[in-house]
Write a protein that holds these residues in place. Structure first.
Motif, PDB file in Angstrom:
ATOM      1  N   TYR A 121       1.145  -1.154  -0.073  1.00  0.00           N
ATOM      2  CA  TYR A 121       0.111   0.083  -0.004  1.00  0.00           C
ATOM      3  C   TYR A 121       0.545   1.238   0.210  1.00  0.00           C
ATOM      4  O   TYR A 121       0.662   2.523  -0.629  1.00  0.00           O
ATOM      5  CB  TYR A 121      -0.608  -0.524   1.179  1.00  0.00           C
ATOM      6  N   GLN A 124       2.546   2.227  -3.317  1.00  0.00           N
ATOM      7  CA  GLN A 124       1.335   2.386  -4.209  1.00  0.00           C
ATOM      8  C   GLN A 124       0.831   4.016  -4.019  1.00  0.00           C
ATOM      9  O   GLN A 124       0.544   4.819  -4.837  1.00  0.00           O
ATOM     10  CB  GLN A 124      -0.163   1.528  -3.638  1.00  0.00           C
ATOM     11  N   LEU A 125       1.022   4.172  -2.649  1.00  0.00           N
ATOM     12  CA  LEU A 125       0.603   6.066  -2.277  1.00  0.00           C
ATOM     13  C   LEU A 125       1.786   6.964  -2.976  1.00  0.00           C
ATOM     14  O   LEU A 125       2.068   7.607  -3.541  1.00  0.00           O
ATOM     15  CB  LEU A 125       0.383   5.749  -0.842  1.00  0.00           C
ATOM     16  N   GLY A 128       1.037   7.873  -6.355  1.00  0.00           N
ATOM     17  CA  GLY A 128      -0.054   8.214  -7.006  1.00  0.00           C
ATOM     18  C   GLY A 128      -1.114   8.287  -6.680  1.00  0.00           C
ATOM     19  O   GLY A 128      -2.505   8.815  -6.917  1.00  0.00           O
ATOM     20  N   ASN A 129      -0.780   6.193  -6.062  1.00  0.00           N
ATOM     21  CA  ASN A 129      -2.506   5.515  -5.881  1.00  0.00           C
ATOM     22  C   ASN A 129      -3.149   6.205  -4.467  1.00  0.00           C
ATOM     23  O   ASN A 129      -2.663   5.597  -3.876  1.00  0.00           O
ATOM     24  CB  ASN A 129      -2.045   4.453  -6.130  1.00  0.00           C
ATOM     25  N   GLN A 130      -3.908   7.483  -4.955  1.00  0.00           N
ATOM     26  CA  GLN A 130      -4.569   7.671  -3.686  1.00  0.00           C
ATOM     27  C   GLN A 130      -5.784   6.896  -3.097  1.00  0.00           C
ATOM     28  O   GLN A 130      -5.417   6.907  -2.064  1.00  0.00           O
ATOM     29  CB  GLN A 130      -5.446   8.996  -3.484  1.00  0.00           C
ATOM     30  N   ALA A 133      -4.702   4.425   0.256  1.00  0.00           N
ATOM     31  CA  ALA A 133      -4.659   4.958   1.437  1.00  0.00           C
ATOM     32  C   ALA A 133      -6.199   4.115   2.335  1.00  0.00           C
ATOM     33  O   ALA A 133      -6.292   4.201   3.405  1.00  0.00           O
ATOM     34  CB  ALA A 133      -5.002   6.726   1.563  1.00  0.00           C
TER      35      ALA A 133
END
Length: 231
Positions: A121, A124-125, A128-130, A133
């Motif tokens: 996770y 991914q954050l 830029g993969n919000q 969250a």
């Protein structure tokens, strides 16, 4: 060394003392959870160490909590069946050590798998993969409860000490040697854990209990202490 216990004085008096005490504690904690579930879960279930809900004692206390009647029923039934035998073979102190090593080992492997998920996770954050969250936040608030890790450790221990003992299930109605039951259960837990098809069950905790039980028994065998009691 084998231990014998007093068979007089009623049904409960014939139970090995550690197994009996573990069952009583689990039942009492289950009743307390039913009376105040939110308080018990938030304080005594196991949360991921980076969670704001994590407390150090949860590493132990979560082993005495359960998520429902059938959860505790099957765990305590298995604890009684296999734990009673192992306690009589090893004696109370060695048996209790095995129980906690497998239970804590289960928590360790489960937390290690959670760490891998958290890193996923986080990456991914960072990319830029919000949406990650939400998954990360959910993980931080998922409680883990149950004695299942230690129970699977007991199953493994029984299978290693009595590999050719025949175990029979009511449903499905099959009978197999203990060593095959252990291998089948381990394979199922590994498959469902890797594929994520087991729902909310902590499959890697079950595998952790079996893994640490296997390692401890191998250590005792290597030191010629498998049947030596701790007086």
């Amino acid at each position: 060394m084998n231990y014998s216990y007093n068979q007089r004085g009623g049904f409960l008096s014939s139970w090995p003392p550690v197994t009996k005490s573990l069952i009583i504690i689990n039942v009492l904690v289950f009743v307390m959870t039913m009376l105040n579930e939110d308080f018990m879960i938030r304080n005594f279930a196991l949360f991921y160490p980076a969670s704001p809900l994590f407390k150090p004692w949860q590493i132990v206390t979560h082993m005495f909590m359960h998520g429902g009647f059938w959860h505790i029923f099957f765990n305590m039934y298995t604890l009684f069946i296999f734990g009673s035998v192992l306690e009589r073979v090893w004696g109370p102190k060695k048996y209790l050590l095995f129980y906690f090593v497998t239970g804590l080992g289960a928590a360790a492997l489960h937390t290690g798998v959670q760490w891998i998920e958290v890193q996923h996770y986080m990456s991914q954050l960072a990319a830029g993969n919000q949406a990650a969250a939400a998954g990360l936040g959910t993980m931080m608030h998922i409680p883990t409860v149950g004695a299942s890790g230690a129970i699977y450790g007991l199953l493994l221990g029984y299978g290693m000490l009595f590999p050719d003992a025949v175990l029979a299930l009511i449903f499905p109605p099959v009978a197999l040697k203990a060593k095959w039951f252990v291998l089948i259960f381990a394979a199922i837990e590994l498959l469902t854990g890797l594929t994520g098809t087991g729902g909310s069950v902590a499959h890697f905790a079950h595998l952790g209990g079996m893994l640490f039980g296997w390692l401890l028994i191998l250590y005792w065998k290597r030191k010629n202490r498998l049947y030596q009691s701790y007086d």
